[in-house]
Design an enzyme around this catalytic site. Structure first.
Site, PDB file in Angstrom:
ATOM      1  N   ASP A  10      -0.248   5.016   0.944  1.00  0.00           N
ATOM      2  CA  ASP A  10      -0.129   6.332   2.012  1.00  0.00           C
ATOM      3  C   ASP A  10      -0.162   5.520   3.355  1.00  0.00           C
ATOM      4  OD1 ASP A  10      -0.748   7.620  -0.457  1.00  0.00           O
ATOM      5  OD2 ASP A  10      -1.860   9.078   0.690  1.00  0.00           O
ATOM      6  N   ASP A  20       0.816  -1.209  -0.002  1.00  0.00           N
ATOM      7  CA  ASP A  20       0.019   0.189  -0.136  1.00  0.00           C
ATOM      8  C   ASP A  20       0.927   1.369   0.042  1.00  0.00           C
ATOM      9  OD1 ASP A  20      -2.276   1.755   0.478  1.00  0.00           O
ATOM     10  OD2 ASP A  20      -1.910   1.949   2.613  1.00  0.00           O
ATOM     11  N   ASP A  37      -1.720  -0.716   5.801  1.00  0.00           N
ATOM     12  CA  ASP A  37      -2.038  -0.369   7.152  1.00  0.00           C
ATOM     13  C   ASP A  37      -3.572  -0.485   7.101  1.00  0.00           C
ATOM     14  OD1 ASP A  37      -3.134   2.855   6.883  1.00  0.00           O
ATOM     15  OD2 ASP A  37      -2.362   2.031   5.140  1.00  0.00           O
TER      16      ASP A  37
END
Length: 433
Positions: free
Chosen positions: A171, A169, A397
């Site tokens: 960001d 991922d 996250d």
């Protein structure tokens, strides 16, 4: 051992996998003879078998089977071959010149009793390395060694060289951006809230300025693609060195949004060719400047960009530096690859990757935007591209990538703070992942 066990040793609690590992197979007996292979371990990559709380990265359970008219051999854990059925012909010790003594129990044939065919003279086999060789270079007398050792050697090489794909991922995993704007980063880690928001807005301005001025985001915002090559089939290969994108009539008076309703909805042939030209030019710019972003933004923006990068690293306690370390470790391996799947639109995502200095970590072909299709669809594309035999590790996250990883039974490494990235780098340095 399962990668999830490695992750658990670093505090990465895994979901319950949808597919449970199968237990030992029930032995199958054919007549009175049996063919069996007890459990054994195969080391991978650099040969390390140690890791936190486990012995090796790959292990196999006991299994047994007996094909018809076979079952003459019995194999033990370290390759020692029981020859009780051939006591008239073999002693219990045979020292192979082809397998290391650390892997196979020492044994040697002393005085073999030849097989006597009723119509042919007796032939005494010669088991020395100097014996005559077959057409493939192996000593002809080592037939049963070729039958056993060669397939296992091929299996070991295959498992050691299997591709490992790390799906990242963007960001709040590799970079800190959105949480600066919302204030969640400063709240969670006790940072100056006004400073964090200020840096976030500064970076946002640079991201969209680069996307608009150099990456055709004004033209492509409503024509977003999942992958840079999704419209490559509409490109006729025309030389673009003297092409004027500002006067080619790409934007219709009513706007192009109606022509970009989805990934597979095409406008006219001429318009689609112009769209493909723009994505091809974006790809050329990315590949040209991925290691020279200062040259892309130009002066005085270059000094401004460098100052912003320094201040963000101070605020985030070198978060990006730690992420880049893990990315570099993966890229240094010949059988590992980094792939990026982000919910940001493709053009702004490329702008982010460049401005955060990640161009060398992610080839543009390894960047996917999940804005329109979602991450599950992107994960399926990645799996189709690299194949079912590759090993996939998801790093992120968010809930979305974790749920997709669970659905596809892929190990998931959660990044919620900088020590999670440090632990990831540590596991990579020791070849646990």
């Amino acid at each position: 051992a399962d990668l999830r066990a490695v992750m658990a040793a670093y505090g990465q609690t895994q979901y319950s996998p949808a597919l449970q590992p199968a237990g030992p197979y029930t032995p199958y007996t054919y007549h009175t003879q049996g063919y069996s292979m007890p459990s054994y371990n195969i080391k991978t990559e650099d040969g390390l078998s140690h890791s936190p709380g486990q012995n090796s990265l790959l292990s196999y359970s006991n299994f047994s089977s007996t094909p018809p008219s076979q079952g003459l051999y019995s194999y033990s854990t370290h390759g020692h071959y029981s020859q009780s059925q051939y006591s008239p012909y073999y002693n219990t010790h045979y020292n192979s010149p082809y397998l290391a003594s650390s892997n196979i129990s020492p044994s040697a044939i002393t005085t073999p009793i030849p097989y006597q065919h009723p119509e042919h003279p007796a032939v005494v086999p010669n088991h020395s390395p100097e014996s005559h060789t077959g057409t493939d270079g192996w000593p002809a007398s080592s037939l049963y060694w070729r039958m056993i050792y060669y397939p296992l050697n091929i299996l070991f090489i295959f498992l050691s060289c299997s591709l490992r794909v790390f799906v990242w991922d963007l960001d709040e995993t590799i970079i800190i951006f959105h949480s600066l704007l919302t204030g969640s980063f400063s709240t969670r880690f006790g940072k100056d809230s006004s400073k964090a928001v200020s840096l976030g807005l500064w970076m946002e301005e640079m991201i969209f300025n680069l996307a608009d001025s150099r990456l055709f985001f004004n033209d492509l915002e409503e024509c977003d693609q999942v992958h840079i090559d999704d419209v490559a089939s509409d490109d006729n290969g025309q030389d673009l060195s003297m092409y004027n994108f500002g006067t080619d009539g790409f934007q219709s008076p009513a706007g192009a949004g109606s022509l970009c309703l989805g990934s597979g909805v095409h406008g006219g042939v001429d318009w689609m060719r112009k769209l493909a030209f723009r994505y091809r030019r974006v790809k050329e710019i990315y590949n040209t400047y991925k290691n020279n972003v200062g040259g892309l933004v130009g002066s005085p923006k270059r000094e401004e960009w460098l100052q912003l990068r320094r201040e963000m690293e101070v605020l985030t306690d070198l978060w990006l530096t730690q992420a880049v370390k893990a990315l570099a470790l993966i890229n240094s391996r010949p059988n590992c690859v980094n792939v990026l799947v982000t919910t940001t639109q493709l053009i702004p995502a490329l702008s982010k990757v460049l401005l955060y200095g990640l161009g060398s970590a992610f080839p543009i072909e390894n960047i996917y935007s999940a804005t329109k299709t979602g991450k599950e669809s992107c994960f399926e594309r990645v799996a189709q591209r690299f194949g079912r035999r590759a090993v996939y590790v998801v790093i992120g996250d968010g809930v979305e990538e974790e749920s997709v990883a669970k659905k596809k039974n892929m190990p998931f490494w959660r990044v919620s703070c900088r020590p999670d990235l440090e632990a990831l780098s540590h596991a990579l340095e020791l070849d646990y992942l």
